[in-house]
Design a protein around this motif. Structure first.
Motif, PDB file in Angstrom:
ATOM      1  N   ALA A 100       0.629  -1.027  -0.134  1.00  0.00           N
ATOM      2  CA  ALA A 100       0.325  -0.213   0.281  1.00  0.00           C
ATOM      3  C   ALA A 100       0.412   1.396  -0.230  1.00  0.00           C
ATOM      4  O   ALA A 100       0.439   2.049  -0.875  1.00  0.00           O
ATOM      5  CB  ALA A 100      -0.718   0.455   1.474  1.00  0.00           C
ATOM      6  N   LYS A 101       2.078   1.252   1.517  1.00  0.00           N
ATOM      7  CA  LYS A 101       3.119   2.111   1.169  1.00  0.00           C
ATOM      8  C   LYS A 101       3.915   2.231  -0.451  1.00  0.00           C
ATOM      9  O   LYS A 101       3.418   3.668  -1.236  1.00  0.00           O
ATOM     10  CB  LYS A 101       3.708   2.397   1.540  1.00  0.00           C
ATOM     11  CG  LYS A 101       3.016   2.165   3.325  1.00  0.00           C
ATOM     12  CD  LYS A 101       4.117   2.431   4.502  1.00  0.00           C
ATOM     13  CE  LYS A 101       5.325   3.005   4.524  1.00  0.00           C
ATOM     14  NZ  LYS A 101       5.622   3.645   5.839  1.00  0.00           N
ATOM     15  N   GLN A 102       3.945   1.668  -1.028  1.00  0.00           N
ATOM     16  CA  GLN A 102       4.810   1.633  -2.260  1.00  0.00           C
ATOM     17  C   GLN A 102       3.911   2.023  -3.130  1.00  0.00           C
ATOM     18  O   GLN A 102       4.516   2.754  -4.330  1.00  0.00           O
ATOM     19  CB  GLN A 102       4.897  -0.084  -2.741  1.00  0.00           C
ATOM     20  CG  GLN A 102       6.567   0.540  -3.454  1.00  0.00           C
ATOM     21  CD  GLN A 102       7.182  -1.611  -3.599  1.00  0.00           C
ATOM     22  OE1 GLN A 102       6.777  -2.264  -2.955  1.00  0.00           O
ATOM     23  NE2 GLN A 102       8.161  -1.247  -3.995  1.00  0.00           N
ATOM     24  N   SER A 103       2.913   2.005  -3.626  1.00  0.00           N
ATOM     25  CA  SER A 103       1.781   1.856  -4.674  1.00  0.00           C
ATOM     26  C   SER A 103       1.644   3.286  -4.084  1.00  0.00           C
ATOM     27  O   SER A 103       1.278   4.825  -5.449  1.00  0.00           O
ATOM     28  CB  SER A 103       0.738   0.781  -4.027  1.00  0.00           C
ATOM     29  OG  SER A 103       0.828   0.296  -4.546  1.00  0.00           O
ATOM     30  N   ASN A 126      -3.412   7.328  -7.675  1.00  0.00           N
ATOM     31  CA  ASN A 126      -3.968   6.137  -8.196  1.00  0.00           C
ATOM     32  C   ASN A 126      -4.153   4.878  -7.963  1.00  0.00           C
ATOM     33  O   ASN A 126      -3.307   3.869  -8.194  1.00  0.00           O
ATOM     34  CB  ASN A 126      -3.426   5.880  -9.808  1.00  0.00           C
ATOM     35  CG  ASN A 126      -4.842   5.335 -10.429  1.00  0.00           C
ATOM     36  OD1 ASN A 126      -5.886   5.138 -10.068  1.00  0.00           O
ATOM     37  ND2 ASN A 126      -4.522   4.830 -11.732  1.00  0.00           N
ATOM     38  N   LYS A 127      -3.632   5.518  -5.947  1.00  0.00           N
ATOM     39  CA  LYS A 127      -2.866   4.398  -5.231  1.00  0.00           C
ATOM     40  C   LYS A 127      -4.051   2.894  -5.983  1.00  0.00           C
ATOM     41  O   LYS A 127      -3.115   1.969  -5.584  1.00  0.00           O
ATOM     42  CB  LYS A 127      -2.589   5.180  -3.913  1.00  0.00           C
ATOM     43  CG  LYS A 127      -4.095   5.509  -3.358  1.00  0.00           C
ATOM     44  CD  LYS A 127      -3.083   6.067  -1.765  1.00  0.00           C
ATOM     45  CE  LYS A 127      -4.905   6.828  -1.409  1.00  0.00           C
ATOM     46  NZ  LYS A 127      -4.164   7.997   0.066  1.00  0.00           N
ATOM     47  N   GLU A 128      -5.300   2.892  -5.340  1.00  0.00           N
ATOM     48  CA  GLU A 128      -5.992   1.949  -5.117  1.00  0.00           C
ATOM     49  C   GLU A 128      -5.911   1.079  -6.416  1.00  0.00           C
ATOM     50  O   GLU A 128      -6.021  -0.178  -5.948  1.00  0.00           O
ATOM     51  CB  GLU A 128      -7.211   2.426  -5.149  1.00  0.00           C
ATOM     52  CG  GLU A 128      -8.049   3.323  -3.615  1.00  0.00           C
ATOM     53  CD  GLU A 128      -7.736   4.579  -3.891  1.00  0.00           C
ATOM     54  OE1 GLU A 128      -7.895   5.731  -2.734  1.00  0.00           O
ATOM     55  OE2 GLU A 128      -6.846   5.773  -5.181  1.00  0.00           O
ATOM     56  N   PHE A 129      -5.868   2.272  -6.978  1.00  0.00           N
ATOM     57  CA  PHE A 129      -5.691   1.038  -8.675  1.00  0.00           C
ATOM     58  C   PHE A 129      -4.221  -0.048  -8.779  1.00  0.00           C
ATOM     59  O   PHE A 129      -4.341  -1.076  -9.285  1.00  0.00           O
ATOM     60  CB  PHE A 129      -6.262   2.251 -10.192  1.00  0.00           C
ATOM     61  CG  PHE A 129      -5.895   1.038 -11.214  1.00  0.00           C
ATOM     62  CD1 PHE A 129      -6.764   0.292 -11.575  1.00  0.00           C
ATOM     63  CD2 PHE A 129      -4.068   1.234 -11.801  1.00  0.00           C
ATOM     64  CE1 PHE A 129      -6.002  -0.189 -12.788  1.00  0.00           C
ATOM     65  CE2 PHE A 129      -4.392   0.204 -12.902  1.00  0.00           C
ATOM     66  CZ  PHE A 129      -5.697  -0.827 -13.190  1.00  0.00           C
ATOM     67  N   ALA A 139       8.653   0.777 -10.105  1.00  0.00           N
ATOM     68  CA  ALA A 139       7.567   0.937 -10.747  1.00  0.00           C
ATOM     69  C   ALA A 139       7.500  -0.268 -10.615  1.00  0.00           C
ATOM     70  O   ALA A 139       6.749  -1.228  -9.982  1.00  0.00           O
ATOM     71  CB  ALA A 139       8.718   1.262 -12.422  1.00  0.00           C
ATOM     72  N   VAL A 140       5.662  -0.087 -11.201  1.00  0.00           N
ATOM     73  CA  VAL A 140       4.449  -0.735 -11.192  1.00  0.00           C
ATOM     74  C   VAL A 140       5.106  -2.070 -11.900  1.00  0.00           C
ATOM     75  O   VAL A 140       4.804  -3.081 -11.207  1.00  0.00           O
ATOM     76  CB  VAL A 140       3.716  -0.193 -11.903  1.00  0.00           C
ATOM     77  CG1 VAL A 140       1.626  -1.526 -11.864  1.00  0.00           C
ATOM     78  CG2 VAL A 140       2.929   1.147 -11.071  1.00  0.00           C
TER      79      VAL A 140
END
Length: 387
Positions: free
Chosen positions: A20-23, A30-33, A90-91
């Motif tokens: 969650a923190k990394q997102s 757009n952290k939830e996505f 990165a994602v």
């Protein structure tokens, strides 16, 4: 038990805090996505990995036993995945690291779970299920603790990786894992067909799978965005510490109920009534979080959920071991059951993200979680061969 603590620390430290923190750091708008994408894809990997590695471990012949090699491989591979996450900026790297964690930790879990029906008599499985539930809860507490206390996302992943490796050493050295004297013939068509367990031929297995799926979907909907719930709905200043406090309270309640309820279930030789009422209590915890989005409400919700989940984990595990279709394929069949644990992690982000952002926010999400959990609690009555 120690290996279970390690693997759940490796999962829940990242899920509850680090991912969650990394997102949020990589894509704050757009952290939830991002969080839902990474956890959902990783859960899709686990849907395949758990039954596949379970079936392979059922057929593994080595002088160390049939489970030990996969416990070792799972711990090493899971640690590598956590180290990839530690350096992810990165994602795409988050996706790679989390998929590796899910792939290898599910190999470990499939092997370690099968050790229970391998070696524990039916009338002691409620008690042992309680200890397994206790281990999973301690794993959550250790994982969230490491993620919160050590300081920094990267260091948190490294700490979880180190703990995972240390936790499996006693099992590897002194478990006395049984060797497979004769490997079952491997016919690939039959091998892959075996992952489908017909609910018509084995209806109790089918109902047990469905109820576990629904209860885990309700739990996933309720816990997936806990970090963001504290941050955005409750307005708690330090959500990292908040998640740790709630996890500690929840864990204590699970500890107080899991082993005692499992042992009580053994003495009464009854399972379903415990699972039903556990689901009702868990649903009540979801309602508390929905209608009382404050720190006090979150504390009460953690207590209620912990009480219900402790009973559920221990007794439902015992129930599941009593409806397995085949003694020869225990790890594979338990792997199919574990799809009911993993698949909700794929579905929950797809449901939770639009609910939180467009369809009423956290109150609607937690009411939905309570309703799904209650449905699972009612349907467990359809299992006929277990009292």
């Amino acid at each position: 038990m120690l290996a279970n603590v390690g693997v759940f620390a490796a999962w829940l430290g990242p899920i509850q805090v680090l991912l969650a923190k990394q997102s949020d750091a990589i894509s704050p708008g757009n952290k939830e996505f991002v969080f839902g994408l990474v956890t959902g894809v990783g859960a899709a990997v686990s849907v395949v990995a758990n039954p596949l590695f379970g079936a392979i471990s059922d057929r593994t012949r080595s002088r160390f036993g049939r489970r030990v090699p996969w416990v070792l491989a799972g711990a090493l591979g899971g640690a590598v995945g956590l180290l990839v996450l530690a350096g992810a900026g990165a994602v795409a790297w988050m996706l790679l690291g989390w998929c590796l964690v899910q792939l290898f930790c599910n190999a470990l879990l499939a092997a370690i779970t099968a050790a229970v029906p391998d070696r524990v008599p039916k009338l002691q499985r409620g008690l042992v299920g309680g200890w397994v539930a206790l281990a999973q809860t301690l794993g959550a507490l250790v994982g969230v603790g490491l993620a919160t206390v050590v300081g920094g996302v990267g260091v948190g992943y490294i700490a979880c990786a180190a703990f995972l490796l240390v936790s499996v050493i006693p099992y590897l050295l002194i478990s006395g894992d049984q060797q497979l004297t004769e490997r079952p013939a491997l016919v690939w068509r039959e091998f892959f067909a075996g992952f489908w367990v017909s609910p018509r031929r084995f209806p109790d297995f089918g109902w047990a799978w469905l109820t576990r799926f629904l209860l885990n979907l309700g739990n996933a909907l309720g816990t997936l965005y806990l970090f963001f719930y504290l941050q955005d709905a409750v307005g708690y200043d330090d959500p990292d510490t908040g998640v740790l406090i709630l996890t500690a309270i929840y864990s204590l309640c699970v500890i107080l109920t899991a082993v005692a309820s499992g042992s009580w279930s053994d003495r009464l030789a009854r399972r379903k009534v415990f699972v039903t009422w556990a689901g009702v209590v868990m649903a009540l915890g979801g309602v508390v979080l929905a209608i009382w989005p404050t720190w006090s409400g979150a504390l009460v919700g953690a207590v209620v959920l912990g009480i219900g989940f402790g009973v559920y984990l221990s007794v439902d595990f015992a129930l599941l071991t009593e409806v397995l279709p085949s003694a020869r394929d225990r790890a594979k069949d338990l792997g199919v059951i574990n799809i009911a644990n993993s698949l909700p992690q794929v579905i929950a982000p797809a449901i939770a993200a639009p609910v939180v952002r467009f369809l009423g926010g956290y109150p609607v999400l937690y009411v939905l979680a309570a309703a799904v959990t209650l449905l699972g609690a009612v349907l467990v009555r359809q299992v006929r061969s277990v009292a």
